[in-house]
Motif scaffolding. Structure first.
Motif, PDB file in Angstrom:
ATOM      1  N   VAL A 134      63.092 -11.094  30.212  1.00  0.00           N
ATOM      2  CA  VAL A 134      62.808  -9.829  29.531  1.00  0.00           C
ATOM      3  C   VAL A 134      63.097  -9.962  28.040  1.00  0.00           C
ATOM      4  CG1 VAL A 134      63.192  -7.344  29.551  1.00  0.00           C
ATOM      5  CG2 VAL A 134      63.453  -8.656  31.656  1.00  0.00           C
ATOM      6  N   ARG A 135      62.147  -9.521  27.220  1.00  0.00           N
ATOM      7  CA  ARG A 135      62.249  -9.644  25.773  1.00  0.00           C
ATOM      8  C   ARG A 135      61.981  -8.293  25.106  1.00  0.00           C
ATOM      9  NH1 ARG A 135      63.864 -13.545  27.756  1.00  0.00           N
ATOM     10  NH2 ARG A 135      63.344 -15.735  27.382  1.00  0.00           N
ATOM     11  N   ILE A 136      62.137  -8.282  23.787  1.00  0.00           N
ATOM     12  CA  ILE A 136      61.860  -7.093  22.987  1.00  0.00           C
ATOM     13  C   ILE A 136      60.592  -7.341  22.175  1.00  0.00           C
ATOM     14  CG2 ILE A 136      62.693  -5.567  21.159  1.00  0.00           C
ATOM     15  CD1 ILE A 136      65.544  -6.331  21.979  1.00  0.00           C
ATOM     16  N   PHE A 137      59.597  -6.473  22.355  1.00  0.00           N
ATOM     17  CA  PHE A 137      58.389  -6.507  21.538  1.00  0.00           C
ATOM     18  C   PHE A 137      58.504  -5.401  20.490  1.00  0.00           C
ATOM     19  CE2 PHE A 137      57.320  -8.318  25.612  1.00  0.00           C
ATOM     20  CZ  PHE A 137      56.523  -9.403  25.291  1.00  0.00           C
ATOM     21  N   THR A 138      58.260  -5.740  19.234  1.00  0.00           N
ATOM     22  CA  THR A 138      58.497  -4.762  18.173  1.00  0.00           C
ATOM     23  C   THR A 138      57.534  -4.947  17.010  1.00  0.00           C
ATOM     24  OG1 THR A 138      60.185  -3.883  16.679  1.00  0.00           O
ATOM     25  CG2 THR A 138      60.222  -6.253  17.072  1.00  0.00           C
ATOM     26  N   ASN A 139      57.355  -3.867  16.252  1.00  0.00           N
ATOM     27  CA  ASN A 139      56.576  -3.926  15.020  1.00  0.00           C
ATOM     28  C   ASN A 139      57.479  -3.997  13.790  1.00  0.00           C
ATOM     29  OD1 ASN A 139      57.558  -1.349  15.329  1.00  0.00           O
ATOM     30  ND2 ASN A 139      55.625  -0.306  14.984  1.00  0.00           N
ATOM     31  N   ILE A 140      58.790  -4.114  13.997  1.00  0.00           N
ATOM     32  CA  ILE A 140      59.734  -4.322  12.902  1.00  0.00           C
ATOM     33  C   ILE A 140      59.713  -5.810  12.538  1.00  0.00           C
ATOM     34  CG2 ILE A 140      62.166  -4.199  12.209  1.00  0.00           C
ATOM     35  CD1 ILE A 140      62.504  -1.894  14.176  1.00  0.00           C
ATOM     36  N   PRO A 141      59.639  -6.154  11.257  1.00  0.00           N
ATOM     37  CA  PRO A 141      59.629  -7.581  10.888  1.00  0.00           C
ATOM     38  C   PRO A 141      60.810  -8.321  11.506  1.00  0.00           C
ATOM     39  CG  PRO A 141      59.167  -6.222   8.973  1.00  0.00           C
ATOM     40  CD  PRO A 141      59.537  -5.280  10.075  1.00  0.00           C
ATOM     41  N   PRO A 142      60.567  -9.427  12.225  1.00  0.00           N
ATOM     42  CA  PRO A 142      61.648 -10.120  12.930  1.00  0.00           C
ATOM     43  C   PRO A 142      62.726 -10.666  12.002  1.00  0.00           C
ATOM     44  CG  PRO A 142      59.621 -11.402  12.984  1.00  0.00           C
ATOM     45  CD  PRO A 142      59.264 -10.064  12.440  1.00  0.00           C
ATOM     46  N   SER A 143      62.395 -10.897  10.735  1.00  0.00           N
ATOM     47  CA  SER A 143      63.405 -11.401   9.789  1.00  0.00           C
ATOM     48  C   SER A 143      64.519 -10.386   9.552  1.00  0.00           C
ATOM     49  CB  SER A 143      62.745 -11.760   8.461  1.00  0.00           C
ATOM     50  OG  SER A 143      62.087 -10.622   7.909  1.00  0.00           O
ATOM     51  N   SER A 175      50.155  -5.634  15.865  1.00  0.00           N
ATOM     52  CA  SER A 175      51.230  -5.828  14.892  1.00  0.00           C
ATOM     53  C   SER A 175      52.564  -6.186  15.548  1.00  0.00           C
ATOM     54  CB  SER A 175      51.402  -4.564  14.044  1.00  0.00           C
ATOM     55  OG  SER A 175      51.815  -3.465  14.851  1.00  0.00           O
ATOM     56  N   PHE A 176      52.627  -6.132  16.883  1.00  0.00           N
ATOM     57  CA  PHE A 176      53.880  -6.406  17.578  1.00  0.00           C
ATOM     58  C   PHE A 176      54.146  -7.918  17.621  1.00  0.00           C
ATOM     59  CE2 PHE A 176      54.848  -2.487  20.394  1.00  0.00           C
ATOM     60  CZ  PHE A 176      54.593  -1.648  19.320  1.00  0.00           C
ATOM     61  N   CYS A 177      55.421  -8.266  17.544  1.00  0.00           N
ATOM     62  CA  CYS A 177      55.837  -9.647  17.785  1.00  0.00           C
ATOM     63  C   CYS A 177      56.949  -9.630  18.827  1.00  0.00           C
ATOM     64  CB  CYS A 177      56.317 -10.312  16.494  1.00  0.00           C
ATOM     65  SG  CYS A 177      57.785  -9.543  15.789  1.00  0.00           S
ATOM     66  N   MET A 178      57.194 -10.774  19.426  1.00  0.00           N
ATOM     67  CA  MET A 178      58.202 -10.867  20.483  1.00  0.00           C
ATOM     68  C   MET A 178      59.461 -11.543  19.944  1.00  0.00           C
ATOM     69  SD  MET A 178      57.856 -12.530  24.281  1.00  0.00           S
ATOM     70  CE  MET A 178      58.165 -14.223  23.787  1.00  0.00           C
ATOM     71  N   LEU A 179      60.605 -10.899  20.157  1.00  0.00           N
ATOM     72  CA  LEU A 179      61.883 -11.487  19.767  1.00  0.00           C
ATOM     73  C   LEU A 179      62.379 -12.427  20.859  1.00  0.00           C
ATOM     74  CD1 LEU A 179      63.695  -8.307  18.371  1.00  0.00           C
ATOM     75  CD2 LEU A 179      62.212  -9.905  17.144  1.00  0.00           C
ATOM     76  N   ASP A 180      63.227 -13.360  20.495  1.00  0.00           N
ATOM     77  CA  ASP A 180      63.800 -14.298  21.467  1.00  0.00           C
ATOM     78  C   ASP A 180      64.961 -13.701  22.248  1.00  0.00           C
ATOM     79  OD1 ASP A 180      62.094 -16.409  21.124  1.00  0.00           O
ATOM     80  OD2 ASP A 180      63.668 -17.882  20.744  1.00  0.00           O
ATOM     81  N   TYR A 181      65.417 -12.533  21.862  1.00  0.00           N
ATOM     82  CA  TYR A 181      66.612 -11.954  22.490  1.00  0.00           C
ATOM     83  C   TYR A 181      66.369 -11.700  23.981  1.00  0.00           C
ATOM     84  CZ  TYR A 181      70.659  -8.990  23.293  1.00  0.00           C
ATOM     85  OH  TYR A 181      71.838  -8.476  23.781  1.00  0.00           O
ATOM     86  N   GLN A 182      67.271 -12.208  24.829  1.00  0.00           N
ATOM     87  CA  GLN A 182      67.157 -12.027  26.277  1.00  0.00           C
ATOM     88  C   GLN A 182      67.860 -10.732  26.692  1.00  0.00           C
ATOM     89  OE1 GLN A 182      68.394 -15.348  28.648  1.00  0.00           O
ATOM     90  NE2 GLN A 182      67.265 -16.848  27.434  1.00  0.00           N
ATOM     91  N   VAL A 183      67.080  -9.806  27.203  1.00  0.00           N
ATOM     92  CA  VAL A 183      67.627  -8.534  27.690  1.00  0.00           C
ATOM     93  C   VAL A 183      68.074  -8.727  29.133  1.00  0.00           C
ATOM     94  CG1 VAL A 183      67.098  -6.116  28.183  1.00  0.00           C
ATOM     95  CG2 VAL A 183      66.105  -7.229  26.165  1.00  0.00           C
TER      96      VAL A 183
END
Length: 513
Positions: A358-367, A330-338
């Motif tokens: 480095v990116r953020i992987f999350t199960n929160i809807p990216p929208s 269920s995780f997706c990868m955000l484009d945000y550069q850490v």
């Protein structure tokens, strides 16, 4: 410190392939967890097996869960090895010697005494990385000691402590202020009020500072980190010494209950786990640990909330995306550069290979996660998520396909977008770097070589285990036979020497008579 670019490049190869070249080491999670793993200074060890393309070594072994370099923790034990009582006692004594000199309670008591001292008497030893009480001054008289430690400095221990630089064990690449503020400002917008900070000390600091200076801020945090030095700066309810590779709380059940209470407060509502593991860490044990923390949170949920997920931010290089999604689909990868304060090369705003991977992987809807436009992010209405400016929507893939911040090109032969530096290789049948080695070992299973699964889920694993068991028995028989032949030969040699000695004695007696 090794050159970060070379090291991270090697990690990228491992992340992309799941292998270390044509051979490597995999973690084995036994089907019978009732058998406890032996302990090293970093808690329960993990069971590993050495694997090569197409075959598996016969013996499995226990090694440190946190340290992938034997120089940092030299624990090693074969799975079937039997240890004497003397060796077990020596190991237990060694594990005790490697623990911090002060208990968690003693550190908390010292901290309370320290903050009561007048400002001129608040001292910190840079050499020992320790807050000093007046009784300690004489011992540290010849050390580099910093005085006048303010309340503000105590609130930012990551700026007092020297970062640990072991990239595979507990590398402390500390979040830049930009990244910290982005994460903290994002929390209220997502309706989050508690943050479980797993290996993110700087984020923990900023949350606490904001809560103390802003009456409207109701965000709380709990830090789990393997670095015992943070015990000096926090009470038991805000820091637990923790190994994220084996879900081990160094202070036992008391610390475990602190974590459980934090996760289950308000019936588990409004909490998120943010974790930033060492990039050299193996993904599988991390995933197992995070699932245990998620299960701990779920214990406090009602049956009506069984469909809910604990919100997670897993911060890791983008080239581990397939590995992470293998365990968390269920995780997706955000484009945000850490980015990080103390990393020499990888920072936000740089171009090409020097961009932060480095990116953020999350199960929160990216929208729901708004990335700052002033830093070069835009909203893609087709993908319904924020992406970097260079990440262009591909009409063939129907997605914004770039992973590394550069514009990717669509390959019609591979039927997907690839990095701009890659070209299609007619020999390999896929895109790769121009100077790649054709015919190199491909990704996939170590046992059968297929690309659609790993060794642990291979349908041939049962047959493979039988072969391994047979090979092991054959080796044991051969070893036993060799030992017997050696003993027999030594016995024959000894008999021959004895006979020669007796002949010389009889000859000597004859000549003397």
């Amino acid at each position: 410190m090794a050159a970060p670019r070379d090291w991270l490049g090697a990690v990228e190869e491992e992340g992309n392939s799941g292998l270390q070249g044509s051979s490597g080491v995999e973690v084995v999670f036994p089907s019978d967890p009732a058998t406890p793993a032996p302990l090293c200074p970093h808690g329960p060890t993990l069971l590993f097996v050495k694997v090569n393309q197409g075959k598996e070594e016969s013996r499995r072994f226990y090694a440190c869960s946190a340290c992938r370099d034997r120089k940092d923790c030299n624990f090693f034990q074969w799975e079937d090895e039997k240890l004497s009582e003397a060796r077990l006692a020596a190991r237990e004594a060694h594990n005790r010697r490697c623990q911090p000199p002060l208990s968690r309670t003693q550190c908390a008591e010292r901290y309370l005494k320290f903050i009561e001292l007048p400002l001129p008497e608040r001292k910190f030893c840079q050499r020992c990385q320790q807050l000093l009480l007046p009784d300690d001054w004489e011992k540290h008289r010849e050390h580099w000691v910093v005085g006048n430690i303010s309340v503000g400095q105590l609130g930012r221990p990551s700026q007092l402590l020297l970062p640990l630089e072991n990239k595979k064990t507990n590398a402390q690449y500390l979040f830049a202020e930009r990244t910290c503020h982005f994460l903290v400002d994002l929390l209220p917008a997502l309706g989050l009020t508690r943050v479980l900070c797993v290996g993110t000390p700087r984020l923990h600091e900023l949350i606490r500072l904001k809560a103390s200076g802003d009456e409207k801020s109701n965000i709380k945090s709990l830090l789990l980190d393997i670095d015992f030095r943070y015990s000096q700066f926090y009470m038991e309810d805000s820091f637990c010494r923790y190994n994220m590779f084996n879900h081990h709380f160094f202070d036992g059940k008391a610390a475990l209950e602190v974590c459980r209470t934090f996760l289950q407060e308000d019936k588990g509502e409004g909490v998120i786990m943010v974790t930033d593991p060492p990039f050299g860490g193996l993904v599988e044990p991390l995933a197992v640990t995070f699932k245990k923390l998620i299960a701990m949170w779920k214990e406090g949920q009602s049956q009506d909330s069984s469909h809910k997920e604990l919100p997670v931010f897993w911060i890791f290089p983008y080239f581990f995306e397939s590995r992470i999604r293998q365990f968390f689909p269920s995780f997706c990868m955000l484009d945000y550069q850490v980015d990080y304060d103390n990393h020499a090369l990888y920072k936000h705003g740089k171009t090409g290979r020097k961009q932060s991977p480095v990116r953020i992987f999350t199960n929160i809807p990216p929208s729901k996660i708004i990335l700052p436009s002033e830093e070069g992010y835009r909203f893609c209405p087709l993908c319904q998520r924020y992406v970097s400016l260079e990440n262009q929507h591909c009409e063939h893939c129907n997605s914004c396909t770039s992973k590394d911040g550069r514009k990717w090109n669509h390959c019609f032969l591979c039927k997907k977008c690839v990095k701009p530096s890659w070209i299609h290789c007619s020999i390999c049948g896929h895109c790769a770097l121009p100077d790649h080695s054709c015919g190199a070992p491909k990704d996939g299973c170590f046992i059968c070589g297929e690309l659609d699964h790993k060794r642990s889920t291979c349908p041939q694993i049962t047959a493979s285990k039988k072969v391994i068991k047979a090979v092991r028995k054959q080796k044991q028989r051969k070893s036993k036979k060799t030992k017997m032949e050696t003993v027999k030969e030594q016995s024959m040699n000894h008999t021959s020497v004895t006979r020669k000695k007796k002949r010389r004695e009889r000859a000597h007696q004859y000549l003397c008579s």
